[in-house]
Motif scaffolding. Structure first.
Motif, short mmCIF file in Angstrom:
data_model
loop_
_atom_site.label_atom_id
_atom_site.label_comp_id
_atom_site.label_asym_id
_atom_site.label_seq_id
_atom_site.Cartn_x
_atom_site.Cartn_y
_atom_site.Cartn_z
N VAL A 288 7.61 -0.56 -2.99
CA VAL A 288 6.56 0.05 -3.71
C VAL A 288 6.22 -0.92 -5.00
CG1 VAL A 288 5.87 1.80 -5.18
CG2 VAL A 288 7.17 2.34 -3.13
N GLY A 289 4.91 -1.43 -4.72
CA GLY A 289 4.52 -2.56 -5.73
C GLY A 289 3.32 -2.11 -6.62
N SER A 290 2.14 -1.98 -6.16
CA SER A 290 0.83 -1.63 -6.80
C SER A 290 0.98 -0.11 -7.70
CB SER A 290 -0.23 -1.79 -5.98
OG SER A 290 -0.46 -3.11 -5.34
N ALA A 291 1.45 0.63 -7.02
CA ALA A 291 1.69 2.17 -7.58
C ALA A 291 2.65 1.89 -8.92
CB ALA A 291 2.19 3.04 -6.44
N VAL B 77 3.24 -0.79 -10.71
CA VAL B 77 2.51 -1.82 -11.47
C VAL B 77 1.59 -0.81 -12.11
CG1 VAL B 77 1.41 -3.93 -11.55
CG2 VAL B 77 3.35 -3.90 -10.32
N GLU B 78 0.87 -0.10 -11.55
CA GLU B 78 -0.15 0.81 -12.15
C GLU B 78 0.43 1.77 -13.18
OE1 GLU B 78 -2.42 3.66 -9.93
OE2 GLU B 78 -3.34 1.84 -9.26
N GLN B 79 1.71 2.27 -12.87
CA GLN B 79 2.54 3.28 -13.95
C GLN B 79 2.88 2.21 -15.33
OE1 GLN B 79 2.80 6.53 -13.68
NE2 GLN B 79 1.47 6.14 -12.13
N ILE B 80 3.04 1.19 -14.81
CA ILE B 80 3.71 0.07 -16.08
C ILE B 80 2.40 -0.24 -16.85
CG2 ILE B 80 4.50 -2.16 -16.49
CD1 ILE B 80 6.41 -1.90 -13.97
N GLU B 81 1.38 -0.34 -16.32
CA GLU B 81 0.20 -0.80 -16.93
C GLU B 81 -0.24 0.67 -17.86
OE1 GLU B 81 -4.55 -1.94 -16.59
OE2 GLU B 81 -3.30 -1.71 -14.51
N LYS B 82 0.01 1.78 -17.35
CA LYS B 82 -0.46 2.78 -17.96
C LYS B 82 0.44 3.18 -19.26
CE LYS B 82 -2.32 5.83 -14.14
NZ LYS B 82 -2.27 6.85 -13.35
N GLN B 83 1.78 2.70 -19.20
CA GLN B 83 2.40 2.88 -20.08
C GLN B 83 2.68 1.94 -21.08
OE1 GLN B 83 4.16 5.84 -20.73
NE2 GLN B 83 3.30 6.68 -18.84
N GLY B 84 2.15 0.65 -20.84
CA GLY B 84 1.97 -0.50 -21.31
C GLY B 84 2.26 -0.73 -23.07
N GLU B 85 1.18 0.01 -23.65
CA GLU B 85 1.35 -0.06 -25.07
C GLU B 85 2.51 0.73 -25.43
OE1 GLU B 85 -0.67 -1.56 -27.01
OE2 GLU B 85 -1.46 -2.33 -25.05
N SER B 86 3.01 1.73 -24.66
CA SER B 86 4.16 2.55 -25.46
C SER B 86 5.54 1.67 -24.93
CB SER B 86 4.27 3.85 -24.58
OG SER B 86 3.28 4.82 -24.85
N GLY C 93 0.83 -1.16 0.06
CA GLY C 93 -0.10 -0.12 0.06
C GLY C 93 0.79 1.15 -0.10
N ILE C 94 1.91 1.07 -0.16
CA ILE C 94 2.89 2.62 0.05
C ILE C 94 2.69 3.09 -1.35
CG2 ILE C 94 5.28 3.61 0.65
CD1 ILE C 94 3.82 1.81 2.55
N SER C 95 2.34 4.17 -1.67
CA SER C 95 2.08 4.65 -3.07
C SER C 95 2.46 6.04 -3.31
CB SER C 95 0.46 4.41 -3.22
OG SER C 95 -0.16 5.22 -2.53
N THR C 96 2.60 6.91 -2.12
CA THR C 96 3.03 8.45 -2.29
C THR C 96 4.24 8.88 -1.65
OG1 THR C 96 1.92 9.35 0.01
CG2 THR C 96 0.52 8.81 -2.31
N ARG C 97 4.75 9.80 -2.09
CA ARG C 97 5.80 10.47 -1.64
C ARG C 97 5.86 10.51 -0.14
NH1 ARG C 97 9.00 16.03 -3.84
NH2 ARG C 97 10.76 15.98 -2.34
N GLU C 98 4.77 11.08 0.51
CA GLU C 98 4.65 11.37 1.71
C GLU C 98 4.88 10.10 2.61
OE1 GLU C 98 3.70 14.54 -0.59
OE2 GLU C 98 2.49 12.63 -0.62
N GLN C 99 4.05 9.03 2.00
CA GLN C 99 4.20 7.63 2.69
C GLN C 99 5.42 7.03 2.54
OE1 GLN C 99 1.24 5.46 0.54
NE2 GLN C 99 -0.42 6.36 1.63
N VAL C 100 6.39 7.29 1.66
CA VAL C 100 7.65 6.91 1.51
C VAL C 100 8.41 7.55 2.55
CG1 VAL C 100 9.80 6.92 0.11
CG2 VAL C 100 7.51 6.27 -0.76
#
Length: 267
Positions: A229-232, A234-243, A210-217
């Motif tokens: 940091v995992g899900s946050a 992996v979410e970015q990788i999904e967003k950039q997936g096609e590129s 669940g660690i996903s923001t700079r403040e949390q880090v």
């Protein structure tokens, strides 16, 4: 016992950043590119997730990544074989394999640890393997100089002490009960929990789930030796997936992911 590479990294790096990616998402080749990009962005240790059809500890983001990787044909063998390719391309940081008990049993625990060590893996993390049932895998890991990374959750002090007493490499502290996934707030009891772990642990402690923001880090960096940091990510990788899959756009997509990571972990 820790692998020499992992032990050296833990000795040198007092603010561990441990990113998680799923092997084969979006492709095998891009997984190698991502590993190198994360190393460049400041990763201390790479957590490489093996896609699995029933990932009990994973929330929807990583489940979706597993599904994409499995549909690409990624297997446990293929994922292991990515590690020497990463090493050939210049990956020097330790690699921890994140997998579940069932695939390990099907593959054979002894065979898995032997191959993992031969392929340049430094440790193994199995979230659904209870501490009480970990002796055999722990022995196989010891034989191969691999660290069996223990997970510790906010449970009783006695159980935390037991797990911490046998921890190898670093101790993975689960920030809250439940599955992985980006969260807006950290559990308010985390400070007390980490204090209990710190008192019991002989090895560095890292916090994930669940660690996903700079403040949390930054909050975690003040309380522990490392942050996962995992899900946050992996979410970015999904967003950039096609590129990432498009040779003409891949470099820019990798740059965006590096920028995301640097923004998370920068002072």
């Amino acid at each position: 016992m820790s692998s020499e590479r992992l032990q050296n990294q833990l000795n040198q790096d007092k603010e561990l950043f441990i990113p998680f990616i799923t092997a084969g998402d979006p492709t095998s080749e891009v997984t190698i590119d991502l590993a190198l990009a994360l190393q460049e962005a400041g990763a201390s240790i790479l957590e490489l997730g093996i896609p699995y059809s029933d990932p009990l500890a994973d929330g929807p983001t990583i489940q979706a990544a597993s599904k994409r990787a499995l549909s690409n044909g990624m297997s446990l063998t293929d994922a292991l074989q990515l590690v020497p390719k990463m090493r050939d391309r210049g990956l020097t940081i330790p690699v921890i394999i994140f997998t579940y008990v069932n695939p390990l049993l099907q593959y054979g625990m002894k065979r898995f640890t032997e191959e993992a060590a031969a392929f340049g893996v430094d440790g193994i993390l199995v979230p659904d393997l209870p501490y009480e049932e970990s002796d055999q895998l722990s022995q196989y890991c010891e034989n191969e100089n691999l660290s069996l990374i223990s997970l510790v959750a906010p449970t009783s002090k006695e159980r935390i002490k037991k797990i911490a007493s046998r921890a190898q490499g670093f101790l993975y502290c689960v920030s809250s009960l439940g599955v992985t996934g980006a969260r807006t707030d950290l559990d308010p009891r985390i400070e007390t929990f980490l204090q209990t772990v710190r008192e019991a642990s002989r090895v560095p402690i890292a916090v994930g789930f669940g660690i996903s923001t700079r403040e949390q880090v930054q909050t975690i960096q003040g309380l522990a030796d490392g942050v996962v940091v995992g899900s946050a990510l992996v979410e970015q990788i999904e967003k950039q997936g096609e590129s990432l899959k498009n040779p003409a756009e891949k470099e820019l997509a990798l740059q965006r992911i590096k920028s995301f990571v640097k923004a998370l972990i920068s002072e």
